[in-house]
Design an enzyme around this catalytic site. Structure first.
Site, PDB file in Angstrom:
ATOM      1  N   ASP A  70       0.779  -1.235   0.000  1.00 49.34           N
ATOM      2  CA  ASP A  70       0.000   0.000   0.000  1.00 49.34           C
ATOM      3  C   ASP A  70       0.823   1.306   0.000  1.00 49.34           C
ATOM      4  O   ASP A  70       0.541   2.227  -0.756  1.00 49.34           O
ATOM      5  CB  ASP A  70      -0.980  -0.064   1.202  1.00 49.34           C
ATOM      6  CG  ASP A  70      -1.920   1.123   1.272  1.00 49.34           C
ATOM      7  OD1 ASP A  70      -1.951   1.887   0.312  1.00 49.34           O
ATOM      8  OD2 ASP A  70      -2.605   1.266   2.300  1.00 49.34           O
ATOM      9  N   SER A 108      -3.996  -6.431  -6.199  1.00 53.06           N
ATOM     10  CA  SER A 108      -4.904  -7.522  -5.813  1.00 53.06           C
ATOM     11  C   SER A 108      -6.081  -7.551  -6.778  1.00 53.06           C
ATOM     12  O   SER A 108      -6.689  -6.513  -7.047  1.00 53.06           O
ATOM     13  CB  SER A 108      -5.486  -7.269  -4.409  1.00 53.06           C
ATOM     14  OG  SER A 108      -4.457  -7.088  -3.494  1.00 53.06           O
ATOM     15  N   THR A 134     -10.592 -17.298   4.171  1.00 53.97           N
ATOM     16  CA  THR A 134      -9.532 -17.053   5.140  1.00 53.97           C
ATOM     17  C   THR A 134     -10.066 -16.144   6.240  1.00 53.97           C
ATOM     18  O   THR A 134     -10.987 -15.363   6.004  1.00 53.97           O
ATOM     19  CB  THR A 134      -8.316 -16.380   4.460  1.00 53.97           C
ATOM     20  OG1 THR A 134      -7.334 -16.092   5.451  1.00 53.97           O
ATOM     21  CG2 THR A 134      -8.681 -15.100   3.728  1.00 53.97           C
ATOM     22  N   THR A 136      -7.716 -14.369   7.922  1.00 56.32           N
ATOM     23  CA  THR A 136      -6.613 -13.415   8.101  1.00 56.32           C
ATOM     24  C   THR A 136      -7.014 -12.024   7.644  1.00 56.32           C
ATOM     25  O   THR A 136      -6.569 -11.017   8.192  1.00 56.32           O
ATOM     26  CB  THR A 136      -5.374 -13.909   7.327  1.00 56.32           C
ATOM     27  OG1 THR A 136      -5.042 -15.203   7.812  1.00 56.32           O
ATOM     28  CG2 THR A 136      -4.194 -12.987   7.474  1.00 56.32           C
ATOM     29  N   GLY A 168      -5.994 -18.272   2.202  1.00 59.31           N
ATOM     30  CA  GLY A 168      -6.284 -19.614   2.709  1.00 59.31           C
ATOM     31  C   GLY A 168      -5.383 -20.692   2.164  1.00 59.31           C
ATOM     32  O   GLY A 168      -5.705 -21.877   2.269  1.00 59.31           O
ATOM     33  N   VAL A 195       0.083 -15.981   4.369  1.00 58.92           N
ATOM     34  CA  VAL A 195       0.318 -15.235   5.609  1.00 58.92           C
ATOM     35  C   VAL A 195       0.383 -16.249   6.752  1.00 58.92           C
ATOM     36  O   VAL A 195       1.460 -16.642   7.191  1.00 58.92           O
ATOM     37  CB  VAL A 195      -0.786 -14.181   5.881  1.00 58.92           C
ATOM     38  CG1 VAL A 195      -0.408 -13.348   7.110  1.00 58.92           C
ATOM     39  CG2 VAL A 195      -1.004 -13.283   4.669  1.00 58.92           C
ATOM     40  N   MET A 282     -21.345 -47.387   2.283  1.00 61.42           N
ATOM     41  CA  MET A 282     -22.191 -46.289   1.822  1.00 61.42           C
ATOM     42  C   MET A 282     -22.345 -45.205   2.899  1.00 61.42           C
ATOM     43  O   MET A 282     -23.402 -44.640   3.078  1.00 61.42           O
ATOM     44  CB  MET A 282     -23.569 -46.818   1.378  1.00 61.42           C
ATOM     45  CG  MET A 282     -23.556 -48.092   0.556  1.00 61.42           C
ATOM     46  SD  MET A 282     -22.507 -48.064  -0.923  1.00 61.42           S
ATOM     47  CE  MET A 282     -23.658 -47.609  -2.212  1.00 61.42           C
ATOM     48  N   SER A 406     -20.870 -40.449 -20.689  1.00 62.33           N
ATOM     49  CA  SER A 406     -21.546 -41.711 -20.982  1.00 62.33           C
ATOM     50  C   SER A 406     -22.679 -41.473 -21.970  1.00 62.33           C
ATOM     51  O   SER A 406     -23.231 -40.387 -22.059  1.00 62.33           O
ATOM     52  CB  SER A 406     -22.077 -42.316 -19.681  1.00 62.33           C
ATOM     53  OG  SER A 406     -22.944 -41.394 -19.065  1.00 62.33           O
ATOM     54  N   CYS A 436     -25.526 -44.404 -12.342  1.00 62.49           N
ATOM     55  CA  CYS A 436     -24.943 -44.429 -10.994  1.00 62.49           C
ATOM     56  C   CYS A 436     -24.083 -45.675 -10.818  1.00 62.49           C
ATOM     57  O   CYS A 436     -23.016 -45.638 -10.199  1.00 62.49           O
ATOM     58  CB  CYS A 436     -26.039 -44.386  -9.934  1.00 62.49           C
ATOM     59  SG  CYS A 436     -27.146 -42.991 -10.188  1.00 62.49           S
TER      60      CYS A 436
HETATM   61  N1  3NM Z   1      -5.185 -10.671   0.605  1.00 60.08           N
HETATM   62  P1  3NM Z   1      -3.771 -16.380   4.738  1.00 60.08           P
HETATM   63  S1  3NM Z   1      -6.492 -12.748   1.223  1.00 60.08           S
HETATM   64  C1  3NM Z   1      -3.589 -10.338   2.483  1.00 60.08           C
HETATM   65  O1  3NM Z   1      -7.915 -11.932  -1.281  1.00 60.08           O
HETATM   66  C2  3NM Z   1      -4.663 -11.087   1.799  1.00 60.08           C
HETATM   67  O2  3NM Z   1      -6.551 -10.332  -1.794  1.00 60.08           O
HETATM   68  C3  3NM Z   1      -6.168 -11.453   0.186  1.00 60.08           C
HETATM   69  O3  3NM Z   1      -3.879 -14.799   4.471  1.00 60.08           O
HETATM   70  C4  3NM Z   1      -6.938 -11.230  -1.042  1.00 60.08           C
HETATM   71  O4  3NM Z   1      -2.641 -16.895   3.921  1.00 60.08           O
HETATM   72  C5  3NM Z   1      -5.273 -12.240   2.271  1.00 60.08           C
HETATM   73  O5  3NM Z   1      -3.460 -16.453   6.220  1.00 60.08           O
HETATM   74  C6  3NM Z   1      -4.932 -12.947   3.522  1.00 60.08           C
HETATM   75  O6  3NM Z   1      -5.093 -16.976   4.431  1.00 60.08           O
HETATM   76  C7  3NM Z   1      -4.263 -14.263   3.267  1.00 60.08           C
END
Ligand code: 3NM
Length: 524
Positions: A70, A108, A134, A136, A168, A195, A282, A406, A436
């Site tokens: 940023d 991003s 995520t 985070t 994630g 992260v 099952m 199929s 199935c």
């Molecule tokens: N940007 P972690 S997701 C900093 O979607 C960041 O642009 C994101 O953290 C985006 O690896 C994210 O712990 C956090 O999931 C990723």
């Protein structure tokens, strides 16, 4: 040139108690992080600057470039290699003017519009996310999903823009992430940004090193389905030999085949599985999925009569099967019939990697977003695709797995080869659940293929065994048994056909040779 392979984004708030940030950073560099982004969302300028300066000194020691999130001013102050901006941060054109020539700019992106704009703004790389959900970062846009990333990557064809996935990404889903995000034009991610998987670890060096191992194992393969394919070339002869071997293996080893299927055909599917020499289980309850994934030979997920509890089991079962490198056969029954099925199928296919997707022309058209073939409920309307060979091959490339279409003629592709098989009998279409049962036959044969490949190197693979041959074996077992059943004198129509079919499946597993195979395997 920046190596984006393992892109660490910092997050001091996630450090385990007592863990020093700079020590954690240094350890992750020792573990193999290739680029670092300093991300400080709630820090005063002075503190941000101090953290960035000290981080830069550490990164320089390891010759790893530092990118600042940023803040163009901080990037300038510490002579960072780059700046990463979000959609609501400093516009790329202004950042470009402020920064010295050669400074990398990344943005991003969550969707096609943002990606197109980033490319036209001349960014150096894009961070595509969130790939998975995520905690985070608070996400204010939808999760892209593994398959969605592949679609976006196609947009980068013909550009020099690099791409990392973020959101994630963990050790447990990394191979799946790398495999599933490759576009139909074979464009892969240049790296993954993480992260918490590193920062929140008490052993960041090991965390980074394990991620690096998976990255290099994935990259060392040479076929288009690095994590799936075991062979690059097949001939009609090698296919038949392989199928016969797999059939004997099923009979001799009696693999457990876990099937989460619909309540219309559950008994037929279980009976067909037993007849082939495998053992059905099952189970649908979430709590037992992990245990079953350890002992089963393959998993079949069939969404025929989808109910919420079974659906939850499907999400967990597929992830457990992926973790154990067991084949996952997916039957998206009637996927075009309702929005609920469509969205459930999308979530399932984003949760785990299917090894085989099996459907009729209408179902696979719905899955591929094509309106060339329509469905009525679970049945296909009309004669099918004009070019079914290209259709299955392209869908296999898109979904990154073996596709079985199929019908009167069965088309099976692994994205390179297409097997065109025309065994079968019309009575198959006159009993419920034959599609199935085909899923059960494929899953049983994939289990056999997995057992045959037990001694092989598992590194960098999402699934063990020759899944292409497993899928062909399943279809041939069913269609040839149907032909033989229909020939029997006691078979007068659909009612007498079904028990005769079970008998012939039972005989097929013991015959040790494949009846006349009508069709061919062709390399496209
Ligand atoms: N940007 P972690 S997701 C900093 O979607 C960041 O642009 C994101 O953290 C985006 O690896 C994210 O712990 C956090 O999931 C990723």
């Amino acid at each position: 040139m920046i190596d984006y392979s393992l892109y660490l984004v910092t997050g001091r708030e996630l450090l385990p108690q007592g863990q020093d940030y700079f020590d954690s950073l240094e350890q992750s560099l020792q573990g193999g992080v290739t680029v670092v982004q300093i991300r400080e969302k709630n820090t005063d300028t002075r503190e941000f600057l101090d953290v960035a300066l000290r981080s830069k000194v550490i990164c320089d020691r390891y010759n790893v470039p530092l990118i600042v999130n940023d803040r163009v001013d901080i990037a300038l102050a510490v002579q960072a290699a780059g700046v990463h901006v979000g959609q609501s941060d400093m516009p790329v054109s202004i950042a470009r003017k402020l920064l010295p020539r050669g400074t990398v700019i990344g943005v991003s992106c969550n969707n096609i519009q943002e990606l197109d704009k980033a490319v036209s703004d001349g960014v150096d790389y894009v961070g595509i996310g969130a790939v998975w959900s995520t905690t985070t970062k608070t996400l204010n846009k939808p999760v892209v999903g593994v398959r969605g990333v592949g679609e976006l990557l196609r947009k980068l064809d013909g550009t020099s823009v690099k791409a990392v996935g973020i959101g994630g990404i963990k050790l447990k889903n990394l191979l799946r992430t790398l495999h599933g995000t490759v576009s139909t034009t074979n464009r892969a991610l240049d790296g993954v940004a993480v992260v918490s998987e590193i920062v929140a670890s008490t052993r960041p060096r090991e965390a980074a090193a394990k991620l690096c191992e998976v990255l290099s194992a994935f990259r060392s393969g040479d076929s288009i389905f690095k994590a799936m394919r075991t062979r690059s070339e097949y001939t009609a002869g090698s296919v038949i030999d392989g199928v016969v071997q797999i059939m004997s293996c099923v009979r001799d080893h009696n693999p457990l085949v876990h099937q989460i299927t619909n309540n219309v055909s559950i008994a037929q599917s279980a009976n067909a599985t037993i007849a082939l020499g495998a053992s059905p289980i099952m189970a649908t309850t979430v709590q037992e999925m992990e245990d079953i994934s350890r002992i089963n030979g393959a998993l079949l997920v069939n969404i025929g009569t989808l109910v919420p509890t079974a659906y939850e089991g499907m999400v967990v079962a597929g992830s457990c099967a992926n973790a154990q490198k067991k084949p996952v056969v997916f039957d998206p029954v009637g996927v075009g019939a309702s929005h609920f099925r469509q969205s459930s199928v999308n979530t399932l296919l984003d949760s785990w990697q299917a090894s085989v997707i099996k459907g009729n022309a209408g179902e696979l058209a719905a899955l591929a977003g094509s309106n060339e073939v329509q469905s009525k409920g679970v049945d296909t309307i009309g004669s099918g695709f004009k070019d079914p060979v290209s259709f299955v091959r392209n869908l296999a490339r898109k979904e990154r797995c073996v596709i079985v279409m199929s019908g009167e003629i069965d088309y099976i592709s692994d994205g390179a080869n297409v097997a065109v098989l025309s065994n079968g009998h019309q009575l198959l279409g006159q009993i419920t659940g034959s599609g199935c049962i085909a899923g059960s036959c494929i899953a049983s044969h994939c289990a056999g293929a997995m057992i045959l490949a037990q001694g092989e190197d598992k590194e960098g693979k999402l699934v063990i065994g020759d899944i292409f041959l497993g899928a062909i074996g399943g279809i041939l077992a069913l269609t040839i048994s149907a032909e033989l059943a229909a020939l029997r004198e006691d078979v007068k129509g659909p009612g007498t056909f079904f028990p005769a079919l079970i008998d012939e499946l039972f005989n097929a597993a013991r015959r040790k040779c494949v009846h006349t195979v009508r069709g061919l395997t062709q390399k496209c």
